[in-house]
Design an enzyme around this catalytic site. Structure first.
Site, PDB file in Angstrom:
ATOM      1  N   ASP A 149       0.578  -0.675   0.029  1.00 44.03           N
ATOM      2  CA  ASP A 149       0.077   0.173  -0.023  1.00 44.03           C
ATOM      3  C   ASP A 149       0.752   1.315  -0.215  1.00 44.03           C
ATOM      4  O   ASP A 149       1.519   1.745   0.531  1.00 44.03           O
ATOM      5  CB  ASP A 149      -0.860   0.387   1.090  1.00 44.03           C
ATOM      6  CG  ASP A 149      -1.570  -1.070   1.902  1.00 44.03           C
ATOM      7  OD1 ASP A 149      -1.360  -1.757   0.756  1.00 44.03           O
ATOM      8  OD2 ASP A 149      -2.435  -1.155   2.618  1.00 44.03           O
ATOM      9  N   GLU A 319      -9.769  -2.703   4.263  1.00 45.21           N
ATOM     10  CA  GLU A 319      -9.187  -2.349   4.519  1.00 45.21           C
ATOM     11  C   GLU A 319      -8.758  -0.990   4.155  1.00 45.21           C
ATOM     12  O   GLU A 319      -9.826  -0.126   2.556  1.00 45.21           O
ATOM     13  CB  GLU A 319      -8.185  -2.803   4.111  1.00 45.21           C
ATOM     14  CG  GLU A 319      -8.082  -4.594   4.310  1.00 45.21           C
ATOM     15  CD  GLU A 319      -6.836  -5.429   3.990  1.00 45.21           C
ATOM     16  OE1 GLU A 319      -6.344  -5.828   4.753  1.00 45.21           O
ATOM     17  OE2 GLU A 319      -6.534  -5.474   2.995  1.00 45.21           O
TER      18      GLU A 319
HETATM   19  C1  FRU Z   1      -3.739  -3.597   2.495  1.00 45.55           C
HETATM   20  C2  FRU Z   1      -2.892  -3.766   3.999  1.00 45.55           C
HETATM   21  C3  FRU Z   1      -3.738  -3.240   4.794  1.00 45.55           C
HETATM   22  C4  FRU Z   1      -2.400  -3.149   5.505  1.00 45.55           C
HETATM   23  C5  FRU Z   1      -1.191  -3.591   4.827  1.00 45.55           C
HETATM   24  C6  FRU Z   1      -0.132  -4.270   5.622  1.00 45.55           C
HETATM   25  O1  FRU Z   1      -3.113  -4.312   1.358  1.00 45.55           O
HETATM   26  O2  FRU Z   1      -3.436  -5.401   4.531  1.00 45.55           O
HETATM   27  O3  FRU Z   1      -5.136  -3.196   5.601  1.00 45.55           O
HETATM   28  O4  FRU Z   1      -2.438  -2.308   6.585  1.00 45.55           O
HETATM   29  O5  FRU Z   1      -1.692  -4.350   4.195  1.00 45.55           O
HETATM   30  O6  FRU Z   1       1.230  -4.399   4.552  1.00 45.55           O
END
Ligand code: FRU
Length: 607
Positions: A149, A319
């Protein structure tokens, strides 16, 4: 560099290398090794990685104190690449790596034969020059290591900051920290020093950053304040602030600032001018709802409301939220009306499997978000397979709402055929809203900065299309990296096909179907597809057009294709891994009834 191997030697009587510059390896048992160094001339220990090897758990001790915990699949039989462990920044000069290997080896001999024990080395340099044929030219990638992300994105003093979920120790998801890059034009990105590494509260998961213009938090006027998820046994929200424009952050001593009783993550904040306070969205991942908190000072947060239990897609965890107020445009012109949009990334449960970004249009009164569409309506920001975790830059100038996504899909992100790095971001898109058949949708338009990297247009032949089609050559001297902009009029519900191909017979077929008003992309024969059963796919977007005249922009960058309606009514992002660049575009109308009005191919040139 001589290695001193002292199998079976007791820890207390371990011999050290004479010149203080060497690595000393001690085998304590069949699953535990110590590597010691007191090097103070060399910057790094280079650790050999084999992605398929079992995970080694490493405690990095500096003068006897725990300095870092990392997980690395140390190479057993072959080295895929090296990762650097920095020595210079540790407090102390006696560094010990206490390495615990998964105990699935037969005996000590297996461990001593692991290739990493011979190839681990000290070095003053770590080579980050590109080794990957699929590394894009105009998309952001980490110099090395895994990325997911985009995080903590903001604009300040002419600079765009992009932090990102990053594994400094390998090209698969692990050891999450915040890497950091900056750009002055949203296209050329410069690698900066990472900003946040894991601490006692856990790994550093996703979050956001804001510019605290009136010093509500007390860290100083214009301090950059980031909130992120600390992920360990629990997921809590932590704060860090920066008084040097986001190049370095200090953790707040009162962390965590939010501890919610359920798995929750990815805090995303903005300043609510009408309420004169901060608003934060937090994903209650397993419950499939977004929590809305408010705060006067970024430190004390009050839960105000929740949204989403019965709305939209729910096949996976929720998320990476974002909440934005956007203008409603008509034919590209502001109507004077605004609406709120809640972005909600979901994994799995996307329209073509795996992860994707859905959104809700509605109203926000400072406490509560209310969706305007029926609960069963699901809208997607992008109808490809490779657009996830999309959130916006805060403090953007000129009323802009730029977003950037992670260009991959959790179904196969760890397996795509690159090694030095894994994953790129999408190009930046500017958001607004448009209305179509009684619903309001997000328009995603490529950032205007993309126009500035267009080379001289190759103006292709236009006219009536037939089944045979017209062929165009893509800019070979530029490895086929280009933008293709075409304008086609389709009548009688016919279809138009645009096919990208290379001499190996690899191709991507895009179809505009005026009958059902859709745009689709078929990457089943696009090149390397066999690394995951989920990769070969056909994706289809509603075009929300209704006129039969389509203006399409395609951005091709070695291993990705992003397709847009020119006014942003659809967006589709798909990765592709052709064994050689696509060099030909063929555009045809299998059953006639289509006229091509414009075909411009722009090589994309980066300074
Ligand atoms: C989304 C996610 C988020 C988390 C991160 C961990 O892709 O799962 O929810 O903060 O990646 O790398």
């Amino acid at each position: 560099m001589p290695l001193i191997i002292s199998a079976g030697v007791l820890l207390s009587s371990a011999p050290m290398a004479a010149d203080g510059n060497d690595l000393n390896i001690q085998y304590l048992s069949d699953h535990n090794i110590l590597v010691r160094t007191s090097a103070n001339n060399e910057k790094y220990i280079l650790l050999p990685v084999q992605e398929s090897a079992p995970m080694a758990h490493i405690r990095v001790l500096s003068d006897g104190k725990l300095s870092e915990l990392v997980n690395i699949p140390l190479a057993e039989s072959k080295i895929d690449y090296y990762v650097p462990l920095t020595l210079a920044d540790r407090d102390g000069s006696n560094i010990v790596l206490d390495i615990r290997c998964n105990n699935n080896r037969a005996d000590l001999r297996d461990l001593t034969e692991a290739i990493w024990t011979r190839e681990i080395k000290l070095s003053d340099t770590f080579d980050t020059s590109n080794r990957e044929m699929f590394r894009p030219l105009f998309h952001h990638t980490p110099e090395y290591g895994w990325m997911n992300d985009p995080n903590g994105m903001f604009y300040k003093d002419g600079v765009w900051h992009l932090a990102f979920q990053w594994n400094p120790y390998g090209s698969k998801w692990e050891n999450l920290a915040w890497g950091h890059s900056t750009s002055e034009d949203l296209i050329n990105w410069h690698a900066e020093s990472p900003v946040l590494y894991r601490d006692d509260l856990g790994m550093v998961f996703s979050g956001s950053a804001v510019v605290d213009k009136v010093n509500t938090a007390g860290f100083g006027k214009d301090a950059v304040v980031a909130l992120f998820t600390s992920a360990d046994a629990s997921q809590t929200q932590s704060l860090a602030y920066s008084t040097d424009n986001g190049y370095t952050y200090t953790r707040f001593e009162g962390n965590p600032v939010i501890a919610y009783h359920r798995e929750s993550r990815d805090p995303n904040m903005f300043w609510d001018e009408s309420g004169k306070r901060w608003v934060l969205m937090l994903a209650s991942a397993l419950d499939g709802e977004m929590l809305i908190f408010t705060s006067p000072d970024l430190k004390e947060w009050t839960l105000q409301s929740k949204f989403g239990r019965d709305y939209g897609a729910h096949e996976g965890v929720w998320e990476c939220p974002d909440l934005l107020k956007l203008p409603v445009l008509k034919n590209g012109i502001p109507t004077g009306r605004d609406k709120w949009v809640l972005i909600c990334n979901i994994n799995p449960g996307g329209p073509f499997g795996g992860s994707a970004a859905q959104y809700f249009v509605g109203d926000f009164d400072g406490n509560k978000f209310v969706a305007e569409s029926a609960p069963e309506v699901t809208k997607w920001m992008d109808y490809g397979k490779d657009f996830y975790a999309a959130v916006s830059f805060s403090n953007a100038p000129e009323g802009r709402h730029p977003v950037i996504g992670w260009m991959s899909n959790w179904q196969y992100a760890n397996d795509v055929p690159t090694l030095q790095y894994r994953s790129a971001n999408t190009i930046v898109r500017d958001l607004s809203l448009f209305e179509f058949n009684g619903e309001t949708y997000l328009a995603s338009v490529p950032a205007q900065e993309m126009d500035s990297v267009r080379g001289k247009a190759i103006k292709g032949r236009t006219g009536k299309l037939n089944g045979k089609g017209i062929k165009y050559t893509l800019p070979k001297e530029n490895s086929g990296i280009c933008e293709i902009a075409f304008d086609v009029e389709i009548s009688g519900g016919a279809t138009v096909e645009a096919v990208l191909s290379n001499s190996k017979g690899e191709k991507v077929t895009m179809t505009l179907n005026a009958g059902d008003d859709t745009f689709s992309m078929d990457r089943r024969a696009s090149g390397i597809t066999d690394f995951s059963e989920h990769f070969p796919a056909v994706t289809t977007a509603p075009a929300y057009n209704g006129t039969g005249r389509y203006c399409v922009r395609l951005f091709i960058d070695r291993s990705s294709i992003e397709a847009f309606d020119a006014s942003g009514r659809f967006a589709m992002t798909n990765l592709v891994f052709p064994n050689e660049a696509y060099d030909t575009l063929t555009i045809s109308a299998p059953d006639g009834n289509a006229t091509l009005h414009r075909m411009n191919i722009y090589p994309i040139l980066i300074k």
